[in-house]
Design a protein around this motif. Sequence first.
Motif, PDB file in Angstrom:
ATOM      1  N   UNK A 195      12.119  11.639  -2.582  1.00 34.29           N
ATOM      2  CA  UNK A 195      11.971  12.141  -3.264  1.00 34.29           C
ATOM      3  C   UNK A 195      13.850  12.104  -2.953  1.00 34.29           C
ATOM      4  N   UNK A 196      13.533  12.429  -1.573  1.00 30.50           N
ATOM      5  CA  UNK A 196      14.985  13.236  -1.000  1.00 30.50           C
ATOM      6  C   UNK A 196      15.984  11.916   0.319  1.00 30.50           C
ATOM      7  N   UNK A 197      15.634  10.367  -0.068  1.00 26.58           N
ATOM      8  CA  UNK A 197      15.772   9.756   0.509  1.00 26.58           C
ATOM      9  C   UNK A 197      17.424   9.231  -0.168  1.00 26.58           C
ATOM     10  N   UNK A 198      18.031   8.877  -0.211  1.00 23.37           N
ATOM     11  CA  UNK A 198      19.561   8.630   0.189  1.00 23.37           C
ATOM     12  C   UNK A 198      19.319   6.774  -0.082  1.00 23.37           C
ATOM     13  N   UNK A 199      18.548   6.811  -0.058  1.00 22.83           N
ATOM     14  CA  UNK A 199      18.706   4.551   0.027  1.00 22.83           C
ATOM     15  C   UNK A 199      17.617   4.951  -0.736  1.00 22.83           C
ATOM     16  N   UNK A 200      17.029   3.209  -0.883  1.00 24.67           N
ATOM     17  CA  UNK A 200      16.291   2.594  -2.036  1.00 24.67           C
ATOM     18  C   UNK A 200      15.530   3.106  -1.720  1.00 24.67           C
ATOM     19  N   UNK A 201      13.990   3.230  -1.392  1.00 24.89           N
ATOM     20  CA  UNK A 201      13.093   3.382  -1.232  1.00 24.89           C
ATOM     21  C   UNK A 201      11.686   2.695  -2.271  1.00 24.89           C
ATOM     22  N   UNK A 202      10.759   1.866  -1.427  1.00 24.71           N
ATOM     23  CA  UNK A 202       9.062   1.798  -1.330  1.00 24.71           C
ATOM     24  C   UNK A 202       7.971   2.379  -1.033  1.00 24.71           C
ATOM     25  N   UNK A 203       7.737   2.358  -1.679  1.00 27.30           N
ATOM     26  CA  UNK A 203       6.722   3.432  -1.294  1.00 27.30           C
ATOM     27  C   UNK A 203       4.908   3.075  -1.639  1.00 27.30           C
ATOM     28  N   UNK A 204       4.563   2.306  -0.764  1.00 25.63           N
ATOM     29  CA  UNK A 204       2.809   1.180  -1.131  1.00 25.63           C
ATOM     30  C   UNK A 204       2.381   2.601  -0.707  1.00 25.63           C
ATOM     31  N   UNK A 205       1.132   2.858  -1.878  1.00 27.01           N
ATOM     32  CA  UNK A 205       0.603   4.087  -2.074  1.00 27.01           C
ATOM     33  C   UNK A 205      -0.526   3.021  -2.581  1.00 27.01           C
ATOM     34  N   UNK A 206      -1.836   3.143  -1.476  1.00 24.98           N
ATOM     35  CA  UNK A 206      -3.076   2.487  -1.198  1.00 24.98           C
ATOM     36  C   UNK A 206      -4.165   3.248  -1.864  1.00 24.98           C
ATOM     37  N   UNK A 207      -5.252   2.637  -3.045  1.00 19.98           N
ATOM     38  CA  UNK A 207      -5.751   3.529  -3.133  1.00 19.98           C
ATOM     39  C   UNK A 207      -6.157   2.919  -3.403  1.00 19.98           C
ATOM     40  N   UNK A 208      -8.114   3.398  -4.215  1.00 18.96           N
ATOM     41  CA  UNK A 208      -9.517   2.785  -4.183  1.00 18.96           C
ATOM     42  C   UNK A 208      -9.243   1.567  -6.110  1.00 18.96           C
ATOM     43  N   UNK A 209     -10.549   1.094  -6.086  1.00 20.19           N
ATOM     44  CA  UNK A 209     -10.062   0.456  -7.395  1.00 20.19           C
ATOM     45  C   UNK A 209     -10.918   0.647  -8.334  1.00 20.19           C
ATOM     46  N   UNK A 210     -10.740   0.835  -9.733  1.00 25.08           N
ATOM     47  CA  UNK A 210     -11.984   1.479 -10.846  1.00 25.08           C
ATOM     48  C   UNK A 210     -10.620   2.470 -11.586  1.00 25.08           C
ATOM     49  N   UNK A 211     -10.868   2.834 -12.754  1.00 23.46           N
ATOM     50  CA  UNK A 211     -10.408   3.428 -13.720  1.00 23.46           C
ATOM     51  C   UNK A 211     -11.672   4.454 -14.707  1.00 23.46           C
ATOM     52  N   UNK A 212     -10.480   5.220 -14.767  1.00 26.83           N
ATOM     53  CA  UNK A 212     -10.745   6.545 -15.852  1.00 26.83           C
ATOM     54  C   UNK A 212     -12.098   5.108 -17.374  1.00 26.83           C
ATOM     55  N   UNK A 213     -13.420   5.375 -17.553  1.00 30.12           N
ATOM     56  CA  UNK A 213     -13.841   4.879 -18.186  1.00 30.12           C
ATOM     57  C   UNK A 213     -13.803   4.929 -19.208  1.00 30.12           C
ATOM     58  N   UNK A 214     -13.165   5.648 -20.107  1.00 28.15           N
ATOM     59  CA  UNK A 214     -12.934   6.136 -21.410  1.00 28.15           C
ATOM     60  C   UNK A 214     -11.071   5.577 -21.676  1.00 28.15           C
ATOM     61  N   UNK A 215     -10.319   5.333 -20.583  1.00 24.82           N
ATOM     62  CA  UNK A 215      -9.280   4.962 -20.761  1.00 24.82           C
ATOM     63  C   UNK A 215      -8.677   4.408 -22.324  1.00 24.82           C
ATOM     64  N   UNK A 216      -7.950   4.712 -22.864  1.00 31.46           N
ATOM     65  CA  UNK A 216      -7.321   3.786 -24.307  1.00 31.46           C
ATOM     66  C   UNK A 216      -7.352   2.876 -23.955  1.00 31.46           C
ATOM     67  N   UNK A 217      -6.389   1.477 -24.198  1.00 31.86           N
ATOM     68  CA  UNK A 217      -5.752   1.246 -24.128  1.00 31.86           C
ATOM     69  C   UNK A 217      -4.866   0.827 -25.599  1.00 31.86           C
ATOM     70  N   UNK A 218      -2.892   0.571 -25.313  1.00 27.42           N
ATOM     71  CA  UNK A 218      -2.550   0.388 -26.577  1.00 27.42           C
ATOM     72  C   UNK A 218      -3.125  -0.526 -27.162  1.00 27.42           C
ATOM     73  N   UNK A 219      -3.376  -0.562 -29.116  1.00 23.55           N
ATOM     74  CA  UNK A 219      -3.981  -1.193 -29.617  1.00 23.55           C
ATOM     75  C   UNK A 219      -3.484  -2.602 -30.289  1.00 23.55           C
TER      76      UNK A 219
END
Length: 129
Positions: free
Chosen positions: A93-117
């Motif tokens: 947020x405080x950077x004065x330049x174009x910034x790329x942040x790579x956030x390593x996460x675990x796999x898996x999603x919310x079981x009841x996550x709805x998707x647009x239909x």
Amino acid sequence: ALGYSKYTSRKVIVLDGDGSFLMHMGSMVNVGNLAKKNYKYILLNNNCHESVGSQKTLINSIDLRILSKSLGFKKYEEVKDISEIDKKIKKLINSKDKFFLNVITKTGSIKNLTRPKNFLEIKKKFVNS
């Protein structure tokens, strides 16, 4: 986000997944060359394209630091532990330049996550709003 970043002085923060990032690499070349310094990109990287069947993306075989620099991002940071996230987001947020942040996460999603239909209904609501 690219277009908006060109016509505003406000920070533009993009959240994207690694599957989408890899599928839209041509757009990332445009971002790197055309976006202003207010463009901030956060990659949510679980090495998996969950929304289309949880296939591995193999993004971990790419040096994203080098790739992001070659795409025109001036700053690169990586988050491997949740305890680092606040500090790294503040840097972004405080950077004065174009910034790329790579956030390593675990796999898996919310079981009841709805998707647009019903895309026609979504379009209708959008147009009428």
